[in-house]
Design a protein around this motif. Structure first.
Motif, PDB file in Angstrom:
ATOM      1  N   GLY A 111      20.151  35.705   3.282  1.00 21.84           N
ATOM      2  CA  GLY A 111      21.320  34.860   3.142  1.00 21.84           C
ATOM      3  C   GLY A 111      21.180  33.956   1.924  1.00 21.84           C
ATOM      4  O   GLY A 111      20.144  33.937   1.245  1.00 21.84           O
ATOM      5  N   PRO A 112      22.196  33.170   1.642  1.00 25.95           N
ATOM      6  CA  PRO A 112      22.165  32.305   0.450  1.00 25.95           C
ATOM      7  C   PRO A 112      21.099  31.222   0.499  1.00 25.95           C
ATOM      8  O   PRO A 112      20.806  30.607  -0.526  1.00 25.95           O
ATOM      9  CB  PRO A 112      23.573  31.699   0.430  1.00 25.95           C
ATOM     10  N   VAL A 113      20.487  30.990   1.671  1.00 23.85           N
ATOM     11  CA  VAL A 113      19.438  29.978   1.768  1.00 23.85           C
ATOM     12  C   VAL A 113      18.205  30.368   0.959  1.00 23.85           C
ATOM     13  O   VAL A 113      17.381  29.513   0.611  1.00 23.85           O
ATOM     14  CB  VAL A 113      19.062  29.736   3.249  1.00 23.85           C
ATOM     15  N   PHE A 114      18.076  31.646   0.608  1.00 28.52           N
ATOM     16  CA  PHE A 114      16.941  32.105  -0.189  1.00 28.52           C
ATOM     17  C   PHE A 114      17.220  31.821  -1.668  1.00 28.52           C
ATOM     18  O   PHE A 114      17.612  32.687  -2.442  1.00 28.52           O
ATOM     19  CB  PHE A 114      16.677  33.593   0.049  1.00 28.52           C
ATOM     20  N   THR A 115      17.011  30.574  -2.042  1.00 27.82           N
ATOM     21  CA  THR A 115      17.265  30.104  -3.400  1.00 27.82           C
ATOM     22  C   THR A 115      16.430  28.859  -3.628  1.00 27.82           C
ATOM     23  O   THR A 115      15.689  28.418  -2.745  1.00 27.82           O
ATOM     24  CB  THR A 115      18.775  29.818  -3.597  1.00 27.82           C
ATOM     25  N   ASN A 116      16.524  28.265  -4.831  1.00 26.79           N
ATOM     26  CA  ASN A 116      15.800  27.024  -5.103  1.00 26.79           C
ATOM     27  C   ASN A 116      16.588  25.791  -4.676  1.00 26.79           C
ATOM     28  O   ASN A 116      16.046  24.885  -4.059  1.00 26.79           O
ATOM     29  CB  ASN A 116      15.457  26.914  -6.597  1.00 26.79           C
ATOM     30  N   ILE A 117      17.862  25.762  -5.037  1.00 28.95           N
ATOM     31  CA  ILE A 117      18.729  24.654  -4.633  1.00 28.95           C
ATOM     32  C   ILE A 117      19.929  25.238  -3.902  1.00 28.95           C
ATOM     33  O   ILE A 117      20.732  25.962  -4.497  1.00 28.95           O
ATOM     34  CB  ILE A 117      19.202  23.825  -5.835  1.00 28.95           C
ATOM     35  N   LEU A 118      20.024  24.947  -2.620  1.00 31.02           N
ATOM     36  CA  LEU A 118      21.157  25.410  -1.822  1.00 31.02           C
ATOM     37  C   LEU A 118      22.204  24.307  -1.787  1.00 31.02           C
ATOM     38  O   LEU A 118      21.951  23.205  -1.283  1.00 31.02           O
ATOM     39  CB  LEU A 118      20.730  25.755  -0.402  1.00 31.02           C
ATOM     40  N   LEU A 119      23.368  24.593  -2.326  1.00 28.54           N
ATOM     41  CA  LEU A 119      24.482  23.653  -2.272  1.00 28.54           C
ATOM     42  C   LEU A 119      25.279  23.931  -1.001  1.00 28.54           C
ATOM     43  O   LEU A 119      26.021  24.906  -0.922  1.00 28.54           O
ATOM     44  CB  LEU A 119      25.365  23.796  -3.508  1.00 28.54           C
ATOM     45  N   ALA A 120      25.068  23.105  -0.004  1.00 28.72           N
ATOM     46  CA  ALA A 120      25.782  23.241   1.270  1.00 28.72           C
ATOM     47  C   ALA A 120      27.033  22.379   1.186  1.00 28.72           C
ATOM     48  O   ALA A 120      27.023  21.187   1.499  1.00 28.72           O
ATOM     49  CB  ALA A 120      24.891  22.801   2.428  1.00 28.72           C
ATOM     50  N   ASP A 121      28.122  22.988   0.749  1.00 30.60           N
ATOM     51  CA  ASP A 121      29.341  22.244   0.454  1.00 30.60           C
ATOM     52  C   ASP A 121      30.105  21.916   1.731  1.00 30.60           C
ATOM     53  O   ASP A 121      30.412  22.803   2.537  1.00 30.60           O
ATOM     54  CB  ASP A 121      30.225  23.061  -0.495  1.00 30.60           C
ATOM     55  N   GLU A 122      30.419  20.633   1.907  1.00 27.07           N
ATOM     56  CA  GLU A 122      31.153  20.136   3.079  1.00 27.07           C
ATOM     57  C   GLU A 122      30.465  20.567   4.377  1.00 27.07           C
ATOM     58  O   GLU A 122      31.070  21.172   5.255  1.00 27.07           O
ATOM     59  CB  GLU A 122      32.611  20.605   3.039  1.00 27.07           C
ATOM     60  N   ILE A 123      29.189  20.224   4.485  1.00 27.23           N
ATOM     61  CA  ILE A 123      28.381  20.657   5.621  1.00 27.23           C
ATOM     62  C   ILE A 123      28.945  20.160   6.948  1.00 27.23           C
ATOM     63  O   ILE A 123      28.740  20.791   7.986  1.00 27.23           O
ATOM     64  CB  ILE A 123      26.921  20.190   5.441  1.00 27.23           C
ATOM     65  N   ASN A 124      29.675  19.054   6.940  1.00 27.30           N
ATOM     66  CA  ASN A 124      30.198  18.529   8.199  1.00 27.30           C
ATOM     67  C   ASN A 124      31.543  19.143   8.589  1.00 27.30           C
ATOM     68  O   ASN A 124      32.219  18.651   9.481  1.00 27.30           O
ATOM     69  CB  ASN A 124      30.312  17.002   8.161  1.00 27.30           C
ATOM     70  N   ARG A 125      31.925  20.242   7.917  1.00 26.14           N
ATOM     71  CA  ARG A 125      33.131  20.954   8.355  1.00 26.14           C
ATOM     72  C   ARG A 125      32.805  22.195   9.188  1.00 26.14           C
ATOM     73  O   ARG A 125      33.696  22.947   9.569  1.00 26.14           O
ATOM     74  CB  ARG A 125      33.985  21.360   7.151  1.00 26.14           C
ATOM     75  N   THR A 126      31.520  22.410   9.449  1.00 25.68           N
ATOM     76  CA  THR A 126      31.129  23.561  10.275  1.00 25.68           C
ATOM     77  C   THR A 126      30.548  23.057  11.591  1.00 25.68           C
ATOM     78  O   THR A 126      29.997  21.952  11.641  1.00 25.68           O
ATOM     79  CB  THR A 126      30.091  24.427   9.516  1.00 25.68           C
ATOM     80  N   PRO A 127      30.676  23.815  12.671  1.00 25.67           N
ATOM     81  CA  PRO A 127      30.187  23.361  13.985  1.00 25.67           C
ATOM     82  C   PRO A 127      28.678  23.162  14.020  1.00 25.67           C
ATOM     83  O   PRO A 127      27.944  23.687  13.167  1.00 25.67           O
ATOM     84  CB  PRO A 127      30.619  24.491  14.931  1.00 25.67           C
ATOM     85  N   PRO A 128      28.183  22.403  15.004  1.00 26.27           N
ATOM     86  CA  PRO A 128      26.750  22.077  15.096  1.00 26.27           C
ATOM     87  C   PRO A 128      25.836  23.294  15.100  1.00 26.27           C
ATOM     88  O   PRO A 128      24.725  23.231  14.575  1.00 26.27           O
ATOM     89  CB  PRO A 128      26.655  21.293  16.408  1.00 26.27           C
ATOM     90  N   LYS A 129      26.253  24.409  15.705  1.00 28.99           N
ATOM     91  CA  LYS A 129      25.381  25.584  15.774  1.00 28.99           C
ATOM     92  C   LYS A 129      25.028  26.082  14.380  1.00 28.99           C
ATOM     93  O   LYS A 129      23.871  26.442  14.110  1.00 28.99           O
ATOM     94  CB  LYS A 129      26.056  26.698  16.578  1.00 28.99           C
ATOM     95  N   THR A 130      25.987  26.101  13.487  1.00 29.86           N
ATOM     96  CA  THR A 130      25.719  26.557  12.126  1.00 29.86           C
ATOM     97  C   THR A 130      24.983  25.493  11.342  1.00 29.86           C
ATOM     98  O   THR A 130      24.103  25.792  10.522  1.00 29.86           O
ATOM     99  CB  THR A 130      27.039  26.930  11.428  1.00 29.86           C
ATOM    100  N   GLN A 131      25.311  24.217  11.568  1.00 26.92           N
ATOM    101  CA  GLN A 131      24.554  23.139  10.932  1.00 26.92           C
ATOM    102  C   GLN A 131      23.067  23.260  11.277  1.00 26.92           C
ATOM    103  O   GLN A 131      22.190  23.104  10.426  1.00 26.92           O
ATOM    104  CB  GLN A 131      25.078  21.780  11.393  1.00 26.92           C
ATOM    105  N   ALA A 132      22.795  23.564  12.559  1.00 25.31           N
ATOM    106  CA  ALA A 132      21.406  23.633  13.028  1.00 25.31           C
ATOM    107  C   ALA A 132      20.642  24.800  12.422  1.00 25.31           C
ATOM    108  O   ALA A 132      19.402  24.806  12.436  1.00 25.31           O
ATOM    109  CB  ALA A 132      21.372  23.735  14.549  1.00 25.31           C
ATOM    110  N   SER A 133      21.355  25.798  11.888  1.00 29.88           N
ATOM    111  CA  SER A 133      20.663  26.948  11.305  1.00 29.88           C
ATOM    112  C   SER A 133      19.834  26.548  10.096  1.00 29.88           C
ATOM    113  O   SER A 133      18.937  27.291   9.674  1.00 29.88           O
ATOM    114  CB  SER A 133      21.677  28.026  10.907  1.00 29.88           C
ATOM    115  N   LEU A 134      20.099  25.373   9.536  1.00 29.48           N
ATOM    116  CA  LEU A 134      19.351  24.918   8.373  1.00 29.48           C
ATOM    117  C   LEU A 134      18.106  24.120   8.740  1.00 29.48           C
ATOM    118  O   LEU A 134      17.275  23.835   7.877  1.00 29.48           O
ATOM    119  CB  LEU A 134      20.254  24.033   7.493  1.00 29.48           C
ATOM    120  N   LEU A 135      17.966  23.749  10.016  1.00 33.21           N
ATOM    121  CA  LEU A 135      16.866  22.865  10.400  1.00 33.21           C
ATOM    122  C   LEU A 135      15.498  23.443  10.053  1.00 33.21           C
ATOM    123  O   LEU A 135      14.648  22.767   9.473  1.00 33.21           O
ATOM    124  CB  LEU A 135      16.938  22.541  11.894  1.00 33.21           C
TER     125      LEU A 135
END
Length: 332
Positions: free
Chosen positions: A112-136
């Motif tokens: 997924g796009p997380v495999f990078t040096n700088i991940l720009l998570a744009d408007e992170i608070n517009r997605t539900p908690p389950k997807t937010q938690a995938s970054l933990l």
């Protein structure tokens, strides 16, 4: 980011002697070719990179949050990927997932796009908690686990998440456990009148935010310089009285009448790491009380929670933190 009392611009920046310090100092000038103002936010992002942390950028739409991150990654010659967080975004859309290959009749992992040096998570608070938690896991351990297999992320790795103010409709406030994983929370204000005039002037001359090369932004540092800089930051000295001062500050947040949640020990270590990086950027080999004060608000403001009655009275988190800074004795 214009703090009323302290911010990460509190001291003038001095080019240090080492090549890595000069290279990172030059990054600010490259970013300024694309972004007008926001110098403190650029410094905050550099501090996070030096300390191995993540940054939460908060501001209304249109203050160049996305452009700032893109310009920074270009100046540092680092790979960056952007994810637009939406209500229907799934965790696998961020971390990657297993895909069935009909030709081999096997499942293969698609990054997924997380495999990078700088991940720009744009408007992170517009997605539900389950997807937010995938970054933990990615933020805490720099790895992603899928189907029982852990996969390391590239180094360096940083999440730069943008967030609209929580009073906007259609947002999901980030839980405390995730907020605590962000080293800094930087607030990006609207530009001043002169800055806004300069923004409009650049656009009238043909500035294209999508073409940073045309704007003159060029790589002036890279992963090698950043790795060397991190080793130098780790050598910045911290006196015992500075450590005690940090502990006194965070303990004061736990007894503040307006806070129902104070700062955890993780917050104390965050101030220490941030102050070391800031001292190094300022050309010093030791941390001063002023470094701690400069980083206190961006490091702590997202780690505390107001009592409901304080929120109803319109009490500001930054105001309480500034009061604590004014009352906790400063080591001499």
């Amino acid at each position: 980011m214009r703090e009323a009392a302290v911010d990460v611009q509190s001291h003038s920046q001095h080019p240090a002697a080492s090549p890595s310090a000069r290279a990172l100092f030059a990054v600010r000038g490259e970013v300024a070719k694309a972004v007008v103002g926001q110098e403190a936010t650029v410094t905050g992002l550099l501090i996070a990179l030096l300390a191995g942390g993540h940054v939460l950028l908060e501001g209304v739409p249109g203050v160049a949050k996305t452009l700032l991150v893109r310009a920074l990654s270009t100046a540092l010659s680092l790979d960056t990927k952007r994810v637009q967080f939406t209500p229907d975004l799934m965790p696998g859309d961020v971390t990657g997932s297993l895909i069935y290959d009909s030709s081999t009749r096997e499942f293969t992992f698609r990054e997924g796009p997380v495999f990078t040096n700088i991940l720009l998570a744009d408007e992170i608070n517009r997605t539900p908690p389950k997807t937010q938690a995938s970054l933990l896991e990615a933020m805490e351990e720099h790895q992603v686990s899928v189907d029982g297999v852990s996969r390391r992320l590239p180094a360096p790795f940083m999440v730069a998440a943008t967030q609209n103010p929580v009073e906007y409709e259609g947002t999901y406030p980030l839980p405390e456990a995730q907020l605590d994983r962000f080293l800094l929370k930087l607030t990006m204000d609207l530009p001043s009148r002169d800055e806004e005039i300069e923004v409009i002037r650049r656009h009238s001359l043909g500035f294209d935010p999508q073409d940073l090369h045309a704007a003159g932004v060029r790589p002036v540092a890279g992963a090698t310089e950043l790795a060397q800089a991190r080793m130098e930051v780790a050598q910045v000295a911290v006196a015992g009285e500075i450590l005690a001062y940090v502990v006194d500050l965070v303990r004061a947040t736990r007894t503040a009448p307006s806070f129902q949640l104070g700062v955890s020990p993780r917050g104390a270590t965050a101030i220490l790491k941030s102050a070391r990086a800031y001292a190094w950027l300022s050309g010093r080999t030791f941390v001063t009380p002023d470094d701690i004060k400069a980083l206190a608000l961006p490091t702590l403001r997202h780690r505390v929670a107001l009592r409901p009655e304080a929120e109803m009275d319109g009490v500001a988190v930054d105001g309480i933190l500034q009061s604590i800074l004014a009352t906790v004795p400063v080591p001499r």
